[in-house]
Write a protein that holds these residues in place. Structure first.
Motif, PDB file in Angstrom:
ATOM      1  N   ARG A  92      52.450  22.904 -30.776  1.00 42.12           N
ATOM      2  CA  ARG A  92      52.696  23.973 -31.734  1.00 42.12           C
ATOM      3  C   ARG A  92      52.749  23.482 -33.179  1.00 42.12           C
ATOM      4  NH1 ARG A  92      54.962  28.936 -29.989  1.00 42.12           N
ATOM      5  NH2 ARG A  92      54.995  29.139 -27.725  1.00 42.12           N
ATOM      6  N   ILE A  93      52.828  22.187 -33.380  1.00 38.60           N
ATOM      7  CA  ILE A  93      52.878  21.624 -34.730  1.00 38.60           C
ATOM      8  C   ILE A  93      51.459  21.444 -35.255  1.00 38.60           C
ATOM      9  CG2 ILE A  93      53.549  19.631 -36.123  1.00 38.60           C
ATOM     10  CD1 ILE A  93      55.866  19.204 -34.154  1.00 38.60           C
ATOM     11  N   ALA A  94      51.212  21.911 -36.456  1.00 41.45           N
ATOM     12  CA  ALA A  94      49.881  21.809 -37.082  1.00 41.45           C
ATOM     13  C   ALA A  94      49.726  20.422 -37.689  1.00 41.45           C
ATOM     14  CB  ALA A  94      49.716  22.897 -38.137  1.00 41.45           C
ATOM     15  N   TRP A  95      49.291  19.478 -36.881  1.00 39.95           N
ATOM     16  CA  TRP A  95      49.155  18.097 -37.351  1.00 39.95           C
ATOM     17  C   TRP A  95      48.068  17.971 -38.412  1.00 39.95           C
ATOM     18  CZ3 TRP A  95      53.100  15.212 -36.254  1.00 39.95           C
ATOM     19  CH2 TRP A  95      53.838  15.471 -35.086  1.00 39.95           C
ATOM     20  N   ASN A  96      47.111  18.894 -38.420  1.00 39.01           N
ATOM     21  CA  ASN A  96      46.087  18.863 -39.462  1.00 39.01           C
ATOM     22  C   ASN A  96      46.654  19.222 -40.831  1.00 39.01           C
ATOM     23  OD1 ASN A  96      46.567  21.451 -38.514  1.00 39.01           O
ATOM     24  ND2 ASN A  96      44.482  22.158 -38.840  1.00 39.01           N
ATOM     25  N   ILE A  97      47.872  19.737 -40.871  1.00 38.26           N
ATOM     26  CA  ILE A  97      48.592  19.955 -42.126  1.00 38.26           C
ATOM     27  C   ILE A  97      49.527  18.784 -42.400  1.00 38.26           C
ATOM     28  CG2 ILE A  97      50.223  21.442 -43.351  1.00 38.26           C
ATOM     29  CD1 ILE A  97      47.549  22.757 -42.969  1.00 38.26           C
ATOM     30  N   VAL A  98      50.209  18.335 -41.371  1.00 34.89           N
ATOM     31  CA  VAL A  98      51.212  17.271 -41.514  1.00 34.89           C
ATOM     32  C   VAL A  98      50.582  15.959 -41.980  1.00 34.89           C
ATOM     33  CG1 VAL A  98      52.900  15.847 -40.280  1.00 34.89           C
ATOM     34  CG2 VAL A  98      52.743  18.311 -39.804  1.00 34.89           C
ATOM     35  N   ILE A  99      49.468  15.568 -41.364  1.00 33.32           N
ATOM     36  CA  ILE A  99      48.875  14.256 -41.653  1.00 33.32           C
ATOM     37  C   ILE A  99      48.441  14.119 -43.114  1.00 33.32           C
ATOM     38  CG2 ILE A  99      46.917  12.738 -41.134  1.00 33.32           C
ATOM     39  CD1 ILE A  99      47.205  13.623 -38.203  1.00 33.32           C
ATOM     40  N   PRO A 100      47.684  15.064 -43.692  1.00 38.33           N
ATOM     41  CA  PRO A 100      47.330  14.894 -45.114  1.00 38.33           C
ATOM     42  C   PRO A 100      48.545  14.889 -46.038  1.00 38.33           C
ATOM     43  CG  PRO A 100      46.616  17.046 -44.296  1.00 38.33           C
ATOM     44  CD  PRO A 100      47.001  16.231 -43.120  1.00 38.33           C
ATOM     45  N   VAL A 101      49.596  15.648 -45.704  1.00 39.61           N
ATOM     46  CA  VAL A 101      50.803  15.629 -46.530  1.00 39.61           C
ATOM     47  C   VAL A 101      51.459  14.251 -46.474  1.00 39.61           C
ATOM     48  CG1 VAL A 101      53.142  16.565 -46.768  1.00 39.61           C
ATOM     49  CG2 VAL A 101      51.222  18.103 -46.365  1.00 39.61           C
ATOM     50  N   VAL A 102      51.504  13.658 -45.289  1.00 42.16           N
ATOM     51  CA  VAL A 102      52.063  12.305 -45.147  1.00 42.16           C
ATOM     52  C   VAL A 102      51.241  11.292 -45.938  1.00 42.16           C
ATOM     53  CG1 VAL A 102      52.485  10.424 -43.517  1.00 42.16           C
ATOM     54  CG2 VAL A 102      53.147  12.757 -42.922  1.00 42.16           C
ATOM     55  N   LEU A 103      49.924  11.397 -45.872  1.00 41.49           N
ATOM     56  CA  LEU A 103      49.063  10.475 -46.622  1.00 41.49           C
ATOM     57  C   LEU A 103      49.279  10.628 -48.131  1.00 41.49           C
ATOM     58  CD1 LEU A 103      45.717  10.761 -44.596  1.00 41.49           C
ATOM     59  CD2 LEU A 103      47.368   8.874 -44.580  1.00 41.49           C
ATOM     60  N   LEU A 104      49.410  11.852 -48.596  1.00 39.38           N
ATOM     61  CA  LEU A 104      49.677  12.084 -50.013  1.00 39.38           C
ATOM     62  C   LEU A 104      51.044  11.516 -50.400  1.00 39.38           C
ATOM     63  CD1 LEU A 104      48.325  15.735 -50.297  1.00 39.38           C
ATOM     64  CD2 LEU A 104      47.343  13.713 -51.410  1.00 39.38           C
ATOM     65  N   ALA A 105      52.015  11.622 -49.502  1.00 37.09           N
ATOM     66  CA  ALA A 105      53.336  11.055 -49.768  1.00 37.09           C
ATOM     67  C   ALA A 105      53.264   9.537 -49.906  1.00 37.09           C
ATOM     68  CB  ALA A 105      54.306  11.441 -48.654  1.00 37.09           C
ATOM     69  N   LEU A 106      52.463   8.887 -49.078  1.00 36.30           N
ATOM     70  CA  LEU A 106      52.296   7.437 -49.168  1.00 36.30           C
ATOM     71  C   LEU A 106      51.644   7.041 -50.490  1.00 36.30           C
ATOM     72  CD1 LEU A 106      51.144   6.625 -45.512  1.00 36.30           C
ATOM     73  CD2 LEU A 106      53.392   6.207 -46.553  1.00 36.30           C
ATOM     74  N   VAL A 107      50.647   7.824 -50.902  1.00 41.34           N
ATOM     75  CA  VAL A 107      50.033   7.597 -52.215  1.00 41.34           C
ATOM     76  C   VAL A 107      51.086   7.750 -53.311  1.00 41.34           C
ATOM     77  CG1 VAL A 107      48.336   8.458 -53.886  1.00 41.34           C
ATOM     78  CG2 VAL A 107      47.734   8.316 -51.469  1.00 41.34           C
ATOM     79  N   GLY A 108      51.975   8.732 -53.136  1.00 35.20           N
ATOM     80  CA  GLY A 108      53.031   8.960 -54.107  1.00 35.20           C
ATOM     81  C   GLY A 108      53.990   7.789 -54.207  1.00 35.20           C
ATOM     82  N   LEU A 109      54.415   7.247 -53.074  1.00 31.98           N
ATOM     83  CA  LEU A 109      55.335   6.106 -53.086  1.00 31.98           C
ATOM     84  C   LEU A 109      54.697   4.892 -53.751  1.00 31.98           C
ATOM     85  CD1 LEU A 109      56.908   6.432 -49.514  1.00 31.98           C
ATOM     86  CD2 LEU A 109      57.967   7.002 -51.710  1.00 31.98           C
ATOM     87  N   TYR A 110      53.435   4.670 -53.458  1.00 24.94           N
ATOM     88  CA  TYR A 110      52.703   3.573 -54.108  1.00 24.94           C
ATOM     89  C   TYR A 110      52.664   3.787 -55.619  1.00 24.94           C
ATOM     90  CZ  TYR A 110      48.647   1.308 -56.178  1.00 24.94           C
ATOM     91  OH  TYR A 110      47.833   0.611 -57.029  1.00 24.94           O
ATOM     92  N   SER A 111      52.297   4.975 -56.032  1.00 26.36           N
ATOM     93  CA  SER A 111      52.133   5.273 -57.460  1.00 26.36           C
ATOM     94  C   SER A 111      53.463   5.181 -58.201  1.00 26.36           C
ATOM     95  CB  SER A 111      51.532   6.672 -57.639  1.00 26.36           C
ATOM     96  OG  SER A 111      50.274   6.778 -56.995  1.00 26.36           O
ATOM     97  N   ILE A 112      54.529   5.682 -57.592  1.00 26.87           N
ATOM     98  CA  ILE A 112      55.845   5.655 -58.228  1.00 26.87           C
ATOM     99  C   ILE A 112      56.330   4.219 -58.400  1.00 26.87           C
ATOM    100  CG2 ILE A 112      58.283   6.233 -57.846  1.00 26.87           C
ATOM    101  CD1 ILE A 112      57.212   8.839 -56.492  1.00 26.87           C
TER     102      ILE A 112
END
Length: 397
Positions: free
Chosen positions: A13-33
């Motif tokens: 029931r979890i939309a992993w096609n939404i979760v995965i790109p958000v997680v990847l963007l979060a990782l980019v965010g941690l790197y950038s910060i």
């Protein structure tokens, strides 16, 4: 709320096609910060502390996402007025209890300060407004056929719910955030069924008005008239946007440095963590310059494509649910994220004037992250409750 029979059912029931790109963007965010903090000599605290604090905001946001996705369409529909009302109360309260330090630096009375933490209530007002707007459109379309008269009535209702927010944001001196709300209204209006005989002239009028305002900013008489509606620093931002090379040491310094940083990355970037151009406020508003300098044109485009993939998946889930109310909610969320990305990236490369709009899931800060993640939670609830609403007669297209 839906009853989950087993772990496999929950996983499906979890939309992993939404979760995965958000997680990847979060990782980019941690790197950038992290590397933005290293590169900024004025940054308070260690880079590790910045990453840990942002990580805590991600954890808090994750808990909020899990909570929000438990609500189905009927429940979201019922609570919309209460959430909207609570958001209005916060927008009023911040006018009296705003962060004096931030107001002194930026002129914006839009931040609470709770000990070491600052919070911007307008960010969580965005998903609250999306819910209320979706409810208004959904209920109107159930009661009225689409005629020119009824479509104007719907526009009046949408404008009526936007008006209190517009007044409060004007009092807070936060024009950039107001643009996001206007974009949300525009997006929902496009899918609401309003006739193109109304939509097309209205959108054309907005573009003409924007062009007239920009032209007036370039003339002394025009600035004198517009000074009743805008602040002096907003004029400077538009002038810097139109010709950044004329004031690279003052008004256009941040923009010029961002362009220099992104340009220095060229095609493939300077490498992991290799930042040589100083850009003010790099961890939040100008975070895209970190990506451009580190990974070049290829990396910058990859991040944009990741956003595009996320938005496409949101649209797919919307069509799968076949629920009208959900479609208005998802359109609002998509427009919110899309406008943030377009404005943030655009201002970093001088495509658009500078505003204090962060890059979703990447920029440093908790307020915007929570607002965007509430939107993600509402999108995830669509698939989580798909069985209950796939064939709902009241909400079908």
């Amino acid at each position: 709320m839906v009853k989950v029979e087993n772990k496999t059912d929950l996983f499906d029931r979890i939309a992993w096609n939404i979760v995965i790109p958000v997680v990847l963007l979060a990782l980019v965010g941690l790197y950038s910060i992290y590397f933005a903090a290293i590169d900024d000599p004025s940054h308070m605290g260690s880079p590790i502390k910045s990453v840990v604090m942002q990580g805590l905001w991600y954890i808090i946001s994750l808990a909020i996402v899990v909570f929000v996705m438990q609500f189905d369409a009927d429940q979201l529909l019922r609570i919309a007025p209460y959430i909207y009302g609570f958001g209005i109360i916060l927008l009023i309260a911040v006018l009296f209890f705003y962060n004096r330090g931030v107001a002194g630096d930026t002129g914006a009375k839009s931040w609470f300060k709770l000990g070491p933490i600052s919070f911007q209530p307008s960010e969580v007002m965005k998903p609250a407004f999306i819910l209320m707007l979706a409810r208004v459109v959904h209920e109107h379309n159930q009661k009225f056929a689409h005629t020119i008269k009824n479509d104007w009535l719907l526009i009046g209702k949408m404008a009526g719910w936007l008006l209190p927010i517009a007044i409060l944001l004007k009092l807070q001196n936060d024009f950039g955030t107001m643009l996001v709300f206007i974009a949300i209204v525009g997006g929902v209006a496009l899918v609401s069924g309003i006739s193109w005989k109304i939509i097309a002239p209205m959108f054309a009028a907005v573009f003409v008005l924007a062009a007239v305002v920009i032209f007036m900013v370039t003339t002394p008489g025009g600035q004198a008239f517009l000074s009743h509606f805008f602040q002096a620093y907003q004029f400077k931002r538009i002038m810097s946007w139109l010709n950044p090379a004329t004031d690279t040491s003052k008004g256009a310094y941040q923009l010029w440095q961002s362009m220099q940083a992104i340009g220095s990355g060229q095609l493939f970037g300077n490498g992991f963590g290799k930042l040589s151009v100083y850009v003010p406020v790099r961890g939040s508003d100008m975070v895209y310059s970190v990506i451009g300098e580190s990974f070049g044109f290829v990396g910058s485009v990859a991040v944009i494509l990741l956003y595009l993939y996320l938005i496409i998946q949101m649209v797919k889930i919307t069509f799968d649910t076949r629920n009208a109310f959900y479609s208005y909610v998802s359109t609002g969320v998509i427009m919110m994220i899309l406008f943030h990305v377009f404005e943030n990236v655009g201002m970093s490369i001088d495509l658009l004037p500078l505003t204090g709009i962060p890059l979703p899931f990447i920029s440093q800060g908790g307020s915007a992250l929570i607002g965007n993640m509430i939107g993600i939670g509402m999108i995830l609830s669509m698939k989580f409750h798909n069985r209950d609403y796939m064939f709902s007669q009241a909400g079908d297209f």
